[in-house]
Design a protein around this motif. Sequence first.
Motif, PDB file in Angstrom:
ATOM      1  N   ALA A  73       0.829  -1.207   0.000  1.00  0.00           N
ATOM      2  CA  ALA A  73       0.000   0.000   0.000  1.00  0.00           C
ATOM      3  C   ALA A  73       0.861   1.254   0.000  1.00  0.00           C
ATOM      4  O   ALA A  73       0.583   2.221  -0.733  1.00  0.00           O
ATOM      5  CB  ALA A  73      -0.925  -0.009   1.213  1.00  0.00           C
ATOM      6  N   ILE A  74       1.918   1.259   0.799  1.00  0.00           N
ATOM      7  CA  ILE A  74       2.804   2.424   0.857  1.00  0.00           C
ATOM      8  C   ILE A  74       3.517   2.615  -0.475  1.00  0.00           C
ATOM      9  O   ILE A  74       3.652   3.735  -0.975  1.00  0.00           O
ATOM     10  CB  ILE A  74       3.816   2.254   2.004  1.00  0.00           C
ATOM     11  CG1 ILE A  74       3.091   2.309   3.350  1.00  0.00           C
ATOM     12  CG2 ILE A  74       4.896   3.319   1.939  1.00  0.00           C
ATOM     13  CD1 ILE A  74       3.929   1.889   4.530  1.00  0.00           C
ATOM     14  N   ALA A  75       3.948   1.506  -1.082  1.00  0.00           N
ATOM     15  CA  ALA A  75       4.650   1.596  -2.367  1.00  0.00           C
ATOM     16  C   ALA A  75       3.725   2.097  -3.470  1.00  0.00           C
ATOM     17  O   ALA A  75       4.129   2.892  -4.329  1.00  0.00           O
ATOM     18  CB  ALA A  75       5.238   0.232  -2.746  1.00  0.00           C
ATOM     19  N   ILE A  76       2.458   1.647  -3.461  1.00  0.00           N
ATOM     20  CA  ILE A  76       1.512   2.128  -4.481  1.00  0.00           C
ATOM     21  C   ILE A  76       1.281   3.626  -4.315  1.00  0.00           C
ATOM     22  O   ILE A  76       1.249   4.377  -5.300  1.00  0.00           O
ATOM     23  CB  ILE A  76       0.171   1.364  -4.376  1.00  0.00           C
ATOM     24  CG1 ILE A  76       0.366  -0.112  -4.720  1.00  0.00           C
ATOM     25  CG2 ILE A  76      -0.867   1.986  -5.315  1.00  0.00           C
ATOM     26  CD1 ILE A  76      -0.876  -0.956  -4.478  1.00  0.00           C
ATOM     27  N   ALA A  77       1.133   4.065  -3.077  1.00  0.00           N
ATOM     28  CA  ALA A  77       0.924   5.491  -2.837  1.00  0.00           C
ATOM     29  C   ALA A  77       2.121   6.302  -3.306  1.00  0.00           C
ATOM     30  O   ALA A  77       1.962   7.400  -3.854  1.00  0.00           O
ATOM     31  CB  ALA A  77       0.668   5.729  -1.348  1.00  0.00           C
ATOM     32  N   ASP A  78       3.327   5.788  -3.111  1.00  0.00           N
ATOM     33  CA  ASP A  78       4.531   6.519  -3.506  1.00  0.00           C
ATOM     34  C   ASP A  78       4.750   6.497  -5.013  1.00  0.00           C
ATOM     35  O   ASP A  78       5.151   7.508  -5.612  1.00  0.00           O
ATOM     36  CB  ASP A  78       5.754   5.922  -2.803  1.00  0.00           C
ATOM     37  CG  ASP A  78       5.767   6.197  -1.309  1.00  0.00           C
ATOM     38  OD1 ASP A  78       5.056   7.125  -0.872  1.00  0.00           O
ATOM     39  OD2 ASP A  78       6.482   5.486  -0.576  1.00  0.00           O
ATOM     40  N   LEU A  79       4.501   5.336  -5.642  1.00  0.00           N
ATOM     41  CA  LEU A  79       4.817   5.166  -7.067  1.00  0.00           C
ATOM     42  C   LEU A  79       3.613   5.363  -7.977  1.00  0.00           C
ATOM     43  O   LEU A  79       3.768   5.458  -9.192  1.00  0.00           O
ATOM     44  CB  LEU A  79       5.413   3.775  -7.292  1.00  0.00           C
ATOM     45  CG  LEU A  79       6.700   3.474  -6.504  1.00  0.00           C
ATOM     46  CD1 LEU A  79       7.113   2.020  -6.680  1.00  0.00           C
ATOM     47  CD2 LEU A  79       7.824   4.398  -6.950  1.00  0.00           C
ATOM     48  N   GLN A  80       2.417   5.383  -7.381  1.00  0.00           N
ATOM     49  CA  GLN A  80       1.171   5.582  -8.131  1.00  0.00           C
ATOM     50  C   GLN A  80       0.992   4.552  -9.238  1.00  0.00           C
ATOM     51  O   GLN A  80       0.427   4.841 -10.292  1.00  0.00           O
ATOM     52  CB  GLN A  80       1.106   7.012  -8.685  1.00  0.00           C
ATOM     53  CG  GLN A  80       1.129   8.072  -7.608  1.00  0.00           C
ATOM     54  CD  GLN A  80       0.996   9.479  -8.157  1.00  0.00           C
ATOM     55  OE1 GLN A  80       0.760   9.682  -9.342  1.00  0.00           O
ATOM     56  NE2 GLN A  80       1.144  10.463  -7.283  1.00  0.00           N
ATOM     57  N   SER A  81       1.478   3.358  -8.981  1.00  0.00           N
ATOM     58  CA  SER A  81       1.362   2.283  -9.968  1.00  0.00           C
ATOM     59  C   SER A  81       1.439   0.953  -9.251  1.00  0.00           C
ATOM     60  O   SER A  81       2.392   0.712  -8.490  1.00  0.00           O
ATOM     61  CB  SER A  81       2.484   2.381 -11.006  1.00  0.00           C
ATOM     62  OG  SER A  81       2.631   1.168 -11.725  1.00  0.00           O
ATOM     63  N   LEU A  82       0.467   0.089  -9.475  1.00  0.00           N
ATOM     64  CA  LEU A  82       0.495  -1.239  -8.868  1.00  0.00           C
ATOM     65  C   LEU A  82       1.654  -2.056  -9.423  1.00  0.00           C
ATOM     66  O   LEU A  82       2.344  -2.765  -8.680  1.00  0.00           O
ATOM     67  CB  LEU A  82      -0.837  -1.947  -9.127  1.00  0.00           C
ATOM     68  CG  LEU A  82      -0.947  -3.369  -8.571  1.00  0.00           C
ATOM     69  CD1 LEU A  82      -0.840  -3.364  -7.053  1.00  0.00           C
ATOM     70  CD2 LEU A  82      -2.277  -4.010  -8.998  1.00  0.00           C
ATOM     71  N   HIS A  83       1.893  -1.954 -10.714  1.00  0.00           N
ATOM     72  CA  HIS A  83       2.975  -2.725 -11.347  1.00  0.00           C
ATOM     73  C   HIS A  83       4.326  -2.322 -10.778  1.00  0.00           C
ATOM     74  O   HIS A  83       5.138  -3.174 -10.385  1.00  0.00           O
ATOM     75  CB  HIS A  83       2.949  -2.516 -12.868  1.00  0.00           C
ATOM     76  CG  HIS A  83       4.089  -3.175 -13.571  1.00  0.00           C
ATOM     77  ND1 HIS A  83       4.177  -4.545 -13.744  1.00  0.00           N
ATOM     78  CD2 HIS A  83       5.214  -2.646 -14.141  1.00  0.00           C
ATOM     79  CE1 HIS A  83       5.301  -4.842 -14.390  1.00  0.00           C
ATOM     80  NE2 HIS A  83       5.936  -3.712 -14.645  1.00  0.00           N
ATOM     81  N   ARG A  84       4.612  -1.018 -10.716  1.00  0.00           N
ATOM     82  CA  ARG A  84       5.907  -0.561 -10.198  1.00  0.00           C
ATOM     83  C   ARG A  84       6.037  -0.873  -8.703  1.00  0.00           C
ATOM     84  O   ARG A  84       7.113  -1.213  -8.217  1.00  0.00           O
ATOM     85  CB  ARG A  84       6.078   0.937 -10.444  1.00  0.00           C
ATOM     86  CG  ARG A  84       6.259   1.303 -11.906  1.00  0.00           C
ATOM     87  CD  ARG A  84       6.853   2.701 -12.064  1.00  0.00           C
ATOM     88  NE  ARG A  84       5.979   3.737 -11.522  1.00  0.00           N
ATOM     89  CZ  ARG A  84       5.032   4.362 -12.220  1.00  0.00           C
ATOM     90  NH1 ARG A  84       4.839   4.042 -13.498  1.00  0.00           N
ATOM     91  NH2 ARG A  84       4.279   5.298 -11.661  1.00  0.00           N
TER      92      ARG A  84
END
Length: 314
Positions: free
Chosen positions: A25-36
């Motif tokens: 969840a934190i990574a999606i918020a930071d990168l704005q991409s589920l894949h990344r």
Amino acid sequence: MPDLTPSVLFNRILGRVRLKHLQLAIAIADLQSLHRAASSIGLSQPAATHALVELESSLGGPLFERHSKGMRLTRLGEAILPLLRASLVPLQAVAGNAALMQQGAGSALIRIGSIAAGINGLLAAAIPAYFAKHPDAAIDVHEVTIDNLLESIQEGTLDLAICREPAPLPQGFEFRAALRDEFVVACRPRHPLARQAAVTAAELLAQRWLAPPLTGLGPQQVENLFDDLGGVPELCRVSSRSTEIIYAMLTESDMLVCAPASLLRPLVQRKELAVLSWRPQGVGPLGVLVKTDVLANPAHSCHAFIEHVLSLSA
């Protein structure tokens, strides 16, 4: 949904949510991409999709919505993401402490939060002296504002704070004074006033001054000083608690600053700034703010360090 009470959600989170879910969840918020985000934490795309669905199901609503450029937080996501980030901080402390102990540290990590004046006035001298006596000690220092210190100690992310006594003193905390302090007037060593044995109010009012920080003790102390001088001099609208900023602003000009002696101590000791011969203004001492049970427990990892800091004032 009527069953989504805090206790129901909490038990659901305990039963279903994993640390990888929080990372995702934190990574999606930071990168704005589920894949990344999936790639950054070592998950496959299908596994990340499944994990996000499981997390959102556990929390009772979507955390993200898709748009043309990726993913963005929903209102629920915006509300809980800071808490998700904060939930990992104690675990990072656990990992750091465990690693230090396994690497041969003689004691648990001492996590200290300090205002800038406390770092310059107390810790810059106290920590090297403590480390000379306890070479296996492990200490981690963070510069923080007084607003965040109490919360950090209560949350367990800090063990103690170096600051001035808060008013009112919260229940369950104790403050032990360690260093008397005062607000002084300072300038660069080659300032014309620095060569004088005494200065007058008129001479000080004729100078340009750095503005005080917008919060904290500075504004009131500077106002009191100008009342004593009988006027308000020209102000440079640059204010900072950073000694590097203060030094940078004063070193190439004839401006003055009114600031805590503790904050300026390293610069004065290195003769990079000079204190003018004008009567200082008293201010509350710097000291140790800590939970009462820590002071009452000689076996606590912080106890010896606290005693060391307090011994310096003696």
